[in-house]
Design an enzyme around this catalytic site. Structure first.
Site, PDB file in Angstrom:
ATOM      1  N   GLU A 172      29.858  44.682  39.634  1.00 16.72           N
ATOM      2  CA  GLU A 172      28.637  44.039  39.178  1.00 16.72           C
ATOM      3  C   GLU A 172      28.743  42.537  39.422  1.00 16.72           C
ATOM      4  O   GLU A 172      29.715  41.906  38.986  1.00 16.72           O
ATOM      5  CB  GLU A 172      28.397  44.287  37.686  1.00 16.72           C
ATOM      6  CG  GLU A 172      28.039  45.725  37.342  1.00 16.72           C
ATOM      7  CD  GLU A 172      27.678  45.885  35.873  1.00 16.72           C
ATOM      8  OE1 GLU A 172      26.887  46.800  35.571  1.00 16.72           O
ATOM      9  OE2 GLU A 172      28.177  45.109  35.035  1.00 16.72           O
ATOM     10  N   CYS A 173      27.763  41.985  40.098  1.00 15.48           N
ATOM     11  CA  CYS A 173      27.657  40.548  40.322  1.00 15.48           C
ATOM     12  C   CYS A 173      28.965  39.987  40.901  1.00 15.48           C
ATOM     13  O   CYS A 173      29.257  40.200  42.066  1.00 15.48           O
ATOM     14  CB  CYS A 173      27.244  39.831  39.039  1.00 15.48           C
ATOM     15  SG  CYS A 173      26.583  38.176  39.315  1.00 15.48           S
ATOM     16  N   GLY A 174      29.782  39.289  40.119  1.00 13.08           N
ATOM     17  CA  GLY A 174      31.025  38.751  40.640  1.00 13.08           C
ATOM     18  C   GLY A 174      31.938  39.819  41.197  1.00 13.08           C
ATOM     19  O   GLY A 174      32.609  39.618  42.220  1.00 13.08           O
ATOM     20  N   THR A 202      26.188  46.046  42.590  1.00 14.35           N
ATOM     21  CA  THR A 202      24.865  45.482  42.293  1.00 14.35           C
ATOM     22  C   THR A 202      25.019  44.040  41.849  1.00 14.35           C
ATOM     23  O   THR A 202      26.060  43.646  41.309  1.00 14.35           O
ATOM     24  CB  THR A 202      24.158  46.252  41.152  1.00 14.35           C
ATOM     25  OG1 THR A 202      24.921  46.081  39.948  1.00 14.35           O
ATOM     26  CG2 THR A 202      24.005  47.710  41.480  1.00 14.35           C
ATOM     27  N   MET A 231      30.629  40.763  44.576  1.00 14.69           N
ATOM     28  CA  MET A 231      30.995  39.781  45.594  1.00 14.69           C
ATOM     29  C   MET A 231      32.456  39.938  46.020  1.00 14.69           C
ATOM     30  O   MET A 231      32.793  39.805  47.204  1.00 14.69           O
ATOM     31  CB  MET A 231      30.742  38.370  45.068  1.00 14.69           C
ATOM     32  CG  MET A 231      29.269  38.035  44.927  1.00 14.69           C
ATOM     33  SD  MET A 231      28.979  36.314  44.449  1.00 14.69           S
ATOM     34  CE  MET A 231      29.120  36.445  42.672  1.00 14.69           C
TER      35      MET A 231
END
Length: 435
Positions: free
Chosen positions: A326-328, A426, A331
């Site tokens: 999720e998010c970080g 996501t 990435m």
């Protein structure tokens, strides 16, 4: 038995909600009063600070993403406490225009559902009796939201306080406390908001000072007396874990996990094992799912790029079992992350995602996702509600879109998440499954 509660709110962000909340938690703890904290809305930072101040885990309550049964089940965790204190987000009535599963996400909706009276924090800089007009407007905005009283903040002098109190008395609003200007208890900030509790070396001193400050200037006994009975009570949160044994990344780069999510996983029988990518640790090879939460990977990109054991272990894990970010975490699963100086750092490469912080752009808001592809714990066609908050920009995303994602107004957003083999990710953080 569920204790009575109060909701700490304000007309806007930056007026002193968090300072008052942390001071109250520390002051009540020093008195031996057990307080259960909650945080309205999607926020990772404040609950950690609440826990540091109170010694109790703080839980998010979000009326846009959570239905009544889930909210009631989370509030049931306050059994055994003597008081509930919930910190609002933004201004008391600020939320989205369209209602979600239960409401607009405004703190006022939490107050209306639970019956908790509102303690309104007012930044009184540059005004005197006029502050009473602001308080009166908030007291009359919604018939189902009751104002317990106000705490006056940034009071310049005894004369200033007397003028403020005179205005409140004229409109019949009780003053529960008056806080003089005070720099010693302000919290340091970072680009996503306040600095995390574990990153603040001076936190113990700040909390002690905040507790003493609030105990001196706020009537704690009166606060206990004006707390309202909790009328939203339930027994279950209905959270489905993504696996039986979950390897969860947990360190300064990956720390954004909602407490209700972990509690829900454990309550459903899941086992959680922790590992630290920053310490170059691989996920538990005995787990059946790996989960990489959000956090601050951009602050640790060089170290993550050099963490060979972590990256090799993650790739090996993904050969046979699902990995979700999720998010970080999303990435970090990508091909590369470009930091704010423009330096490219190689990430795990489970996905083709390339993200950049070289040009800051805020992505903020609620998200409703309908999954076109399965992800851990959710089948294709399932829906989930969540929240997105980051400053990174997608440069490359060559993989299959994971979901159709819209904002709170129903408008499509380009951050769809992605899937490649067993890897999914996501940019939004899931808060709850949606019907």
């Amino acid at each position: 038995m569920i204790p009575p509660g109060l909701l700490i709110s304000a007309p806007a962000s930056g007026t002193g909600k968090t300072t008052l909340m942390l001071g109250l938690l520390a002051a009540f703890k020093a008195r031996g009063t057990r307080v259960q904290p909650f945080k309205c809305g999607p926020d990772y930072i404040d609950p950690g600070l609440h826990r540091a101040a109170s010694g109790q885990f703080s839980v998010n309550l979000d009326t846009w993403a959570m239905g009544r049964e889930m909210l009631a089940g989370l509030i049931a965790g306050a059994q055994g406490a003597e008081l509930i204190l919930a910190e609002g987000s933004m201004g008391l009535f600020d939320g989205v225009v369209k209602s979600g599963a239960c409401g607009t996400g405004a703190s006022a909706h939490v107050a209306a559902l639970t019956g908790w009276p509102v303690v309104l924090v007012l930044d009184c800089s540059g005004q005197a009796q006029s502050a009473a007009a602001v308080a009166l407007g908030f007291a009359s905005m919604r018939a189902d939201v009751r104002l317990a009283g106000v705490v006056l903040n940034k009071v310049a002098s005894p004369r200033h306080e007397a003028m403020l109190r005179a205005g409140m008395a004229e409109v019949g609003i009780e003053v529960l406390g008056a806080l003089p200007r005070q720099k010693d208890v302000e919290m340091p900030a970072r680009h996503l908001g306040l600095v995390q509790a574990e990153d603040q070396g001076d936190l113990a001193r700040i909390l002690h000072a905040a507790g003493d400050f609030v105990a001196e200037h706020v009537d704690l006994d009166r606060l206990l007396a004006v707390a309202g009975d909790t009328r939203l009570v339930g027994a279950t949160t209905g959270i489905t874990p993504p696996g039986q044994r979950i390897a969860l990344a947990r360190d300064a780069a990956f720390s954004f996990v909602y407490p209700h999510q972990l509690d829900g996983w454990r309550a459903a029988g899941a086992e959680i094992t922790l590992f630290s990518p920053l310490n170059d640790e691989a996920p538990d090879p005995g787990a059946d799912i790996c989960w990489l939460p959000g956090g601050y990977p951009e602050l640790h990109a060089e170290k993550l790029a050099a963490a060979d054991t972590f990256r090799t272990g993650l790739r090996d894990f993904a050969q046979t079992r699902p990995v979700h970010g999720e998010c970080g975490g999303y990435m970090a699963m990508g091909a590369a992350l470009i930091d704010k100086e423009g330096t490219r750092h190689e990430m795990a490469g489970l996905l083709g995602l390339v993200t950049s912080y070289a040009k800051r752009k805020m992505h903020l808001g609620y998200r409703l996702a309908t999954f076109a592809e399965p992800m851990p714990g959710l089948a294709a066609g399932a829906r989930a509600r969540g929240h997105e908050f980051h400053y990174s920009t997608i440069l490359e995303q060559p993989d299959t879109a994971l979901a159709h994602v819209v904002d709170a107004n129903g408008d499509a957003v380009p951050e769809t998440g992605s899937r490649r083999a067993n890897a999914t990710g996501t940019f939004f953080h899931m808060i709850a499954e949606a019907a």
